[in-house]
Scaffold this active site. Sequence first.
Site, PDB file in Angstrom:
ATOM      1  CG  HIS A  14      -1.818   1.193   1.327  1.00 57.82           C
ATOM      2  ND1 HIS A  14      -3.150   1.084   1.604  1.00 57.82           N
ATOM      3  CD2 HIS A  14      -1.593   2.523   1.180  1.00 57.82           C
ATOM      4  CE1 HIS A  14      -3.695   2.281   1.632  1.00 57.82           C
ATOM      5  NE2 HIS A  14      -2.762   3.182   1.384  1.00 57.82           N
ATOM      6  CG  HIS A  16      -0.786   7.133  -0.870  1.00 56.34           C
ATOM      7  ND1 HIS A  16      -2.030   7.267  -1.439  1.00 56.34           N
ATOM      8  CD2 HIS A  16      -0.968   6.445   0.290  1.00 56.34           C
ATOM      9  CE1 HIS A  16      -2.939   6.706  -0.646  1.00 56.34           C
ATOM     10  NE2 HIS A  16      -2.316   6.193   0.408  1.00 56.34           N
ATOM     11  CG  LEU A  17       4.675   5.651  -5.913  1.00 59.81           C
ATOM     12  CD1 LEU A  17       5.000   4.853  -7.179  1.00 59.81           C
ATOM     13  CD2 LEU A  17       5.965   5.964  -5.151  1.00 59.81           C
ATOM     14  NE  ARG A  18       0.483  12.026  -2.064  1.00 57.76           N
ATOM     15  CZ  ARG A  18      -0.499  11.557  -1.312  1.00 57.76           C
ATOM     16  NH1 ARG A  18      -1.502  10.871  -1.825  1.00 57.76           N
ATOM     17  NH2 ARG A  18      -0.483  11.771  -0.010  1.00 57.76           N
ATOM     18  CG  ASN A  42      -5.138   8.513  -3.003  1.00 55.05           C
ATOM     19  OD1 ASN A  42      -4.087   8.023  -3.411  1.00 55.05           O
ATOM     20  ND2 ASN A  42      -5.227   9.113  -1.838  1.00 55.05           N
ATOM     21  CE  LYS A 100      -7.967   2.034  -0.508  1.00 56.58           C
ATOM     22  NZ  LYS A 100      -6.726   2.526   0.031  1.00 56.58           N
ATOM     23  CG  HIS A 137      -9.786   4.168   3.656  1.00 51.43           C
ATOM     24  ND1 HIS A 137      -8.586   4.831   3.734  1.00 51.43           N
ATOM     25  CD2 HIS A 137     -10.520   4.601   4.719  1.00 51.43           C
ATOM     26  CE1 HIS A 137      -8.602   5.645   4.793  1.00 51.43           C
ATOM     27  NE2 HIS A 137      -9.762   5.525   5.403  1.00 51.43           N
ATOM     28  CG  HIS A 175      -4.734   2.059   5.944  1.00 49.50           C
ATOM     29  ND1 HIS A 175      -6.073   1.909   6.130  1.00 49.50           N
ATOM     30  CD2 HIS A 175      -4.592   2.820   4.841  1.00 49.50           C
ATOM     31  CE1 HIS A 175      -6.709   2.573   5.179  1.00 49.50           C
ATOM     32  NE2 HIS A 175      -5.828   3.122   4.380  1.00 49.50           N
ATOM     33  CG  LEU A 220      -7.592  10.240   7.969  1.00 47.73           C
ATOM     34  CD1 LEU A 220      -8.443  10.979   6.954  1.00 47.73           C
ATOM     35  CD2 LEU A 220      -8.386  10.004   9.257  1.00 47.73           C
ATOM     36  CG  ASP A 248      -1.462   4.789   4.159  1.00 47.67           C
ATOM     37  OD1 ASP A 248      -1.563   5.231   3.000  1.00 47.67           O
ATOM     38  OD2 ASP A 248      -2.217   5.125   5.087  1.00 47.67           O
ATOM     39  CG  HIS A 252      -0.051  15.194   2.364  1.00 50.73           C
ATOM     40  ND1 HIS A 252      -1.066  15.463   1.482  1.00 50.73           N
ATOM     41  CD2 HIS A 252      -0.368  14.002   2.930  1.00 50.73           C
ATOM     42  CE1 HIS A 252      -1.960  14.495   1.508  1.00 50.73           C
ATOM     43  NE2 HIS A 252      -1.556  13.584   2.383  1.00 50.73           N
ATOM     44  CB  ALA A 264      -4.890  12.373   6.677  1.00 49.50           C
TER      45      ALA A 264
END
Length: 348
Positions: A14, A16-18, A42, A100, A137, A175, A220, A248, A252, A264
């Site tokens: 899990h 996040h690479l953006r 996302n 997802k 989620h 998560h 989150l 996760d 940011h 978050a």
Amino acid sequence: MSKTLTIRRPDDWHLHLRDGDMLAAVLPETARHFGRAIIMPNLLPPVVTGADARAYLERIMAALPKSANFTPLMTLYLTEDTDPEDVAAAHDAGLIWAVKLYPAGATTNSASGVTDFDKVRPVLERMAEIGLTLCVHGEVTDPDVDIFDREAVFIDRVLDPLRRATPDLRVVMEHVTTKDGVDYIASADKNLAGTITTHHLVINRNHILAGGIRPHYYCLPVAKREVHRLALLEAATSGNPQFFLGTDSAPHIDPAKESGCGCAGCFTATNTVSVLAEVFEKAGALDKLEAFTSLNGAEFYQFPASDSTLTLTRGAPLTYPAKINSGDGPVTVFDPGFDLHWHVRVNP
Ligand code: NCD
Ligand code: ZN
């Protein structure tokens, strides 16, 4: 005497690479130690169709350092308009490895998520037929439900009914942050696993709120009481194949976190392997580290374990950057609050 430990190269189930400059900044941080990662969809706008996933995969491959030994595993973002045929075609093409489910409004960029679960039933049934995993989620978004109870309520109101209606669907509760989640997963006889993040093994809600508010620990699902952290630690170090690492790691920029309404997400990619080694060592469970980081998730997702290895060596406290710089601004690296002694070497 220096202690060493050699483990198969970890995978992150899990991540996040953006996109854009942030992708370029954070991708090498994961690719340094990890062999594969499930890439969260996302983005804004989200990765909804097979065509979106192919385009995002191309952008990730373009940003990947040439020397890297890393495979991104793409996912689709489930919406009430998702077409089961498009999902099946992307799966057949070997392009996606999971879909997802975000309850609408649950977290960062989840506005396109699901409100009416009946509308996604045809997609879920098709996924069960073709053996495609649903990543969930696990929080309700009902404003009447206290934020610290949202995971437990989600299990009763959404996850358990969904699994009973589609028992052949393979589900990852992502998560997990509560003892309720751990117990629910462990009680399932098939088709259910859970990912646990690095930071939820380290922090409880006091770390966020006691003695001042610490925005870099806010994520989150939010960290819960210590009893829940201990349940997560027990699950992660148990060797139970239903539990595996999903960091996760969610970057940011600092101004977005250090704000009157902060985002978050904890960014843990840079030091995750060393933090986990320290956590497992403190728990007397270093012999279970490899199962958690490198074996259990591969088995659930039906991949062979990596054939390359990392060697961890215990030594003097590690130095690592407090922040990494992205073209968008600085991103604070997760501070576990203790020294890290495990140095990571990637074996050829
Ligand atoms: C994630 C993000 O920033 O995209 N944030 C987080 O706190 N974990 C979204 C998510 O996985 O909930
Ligand atoms: Zn996430």
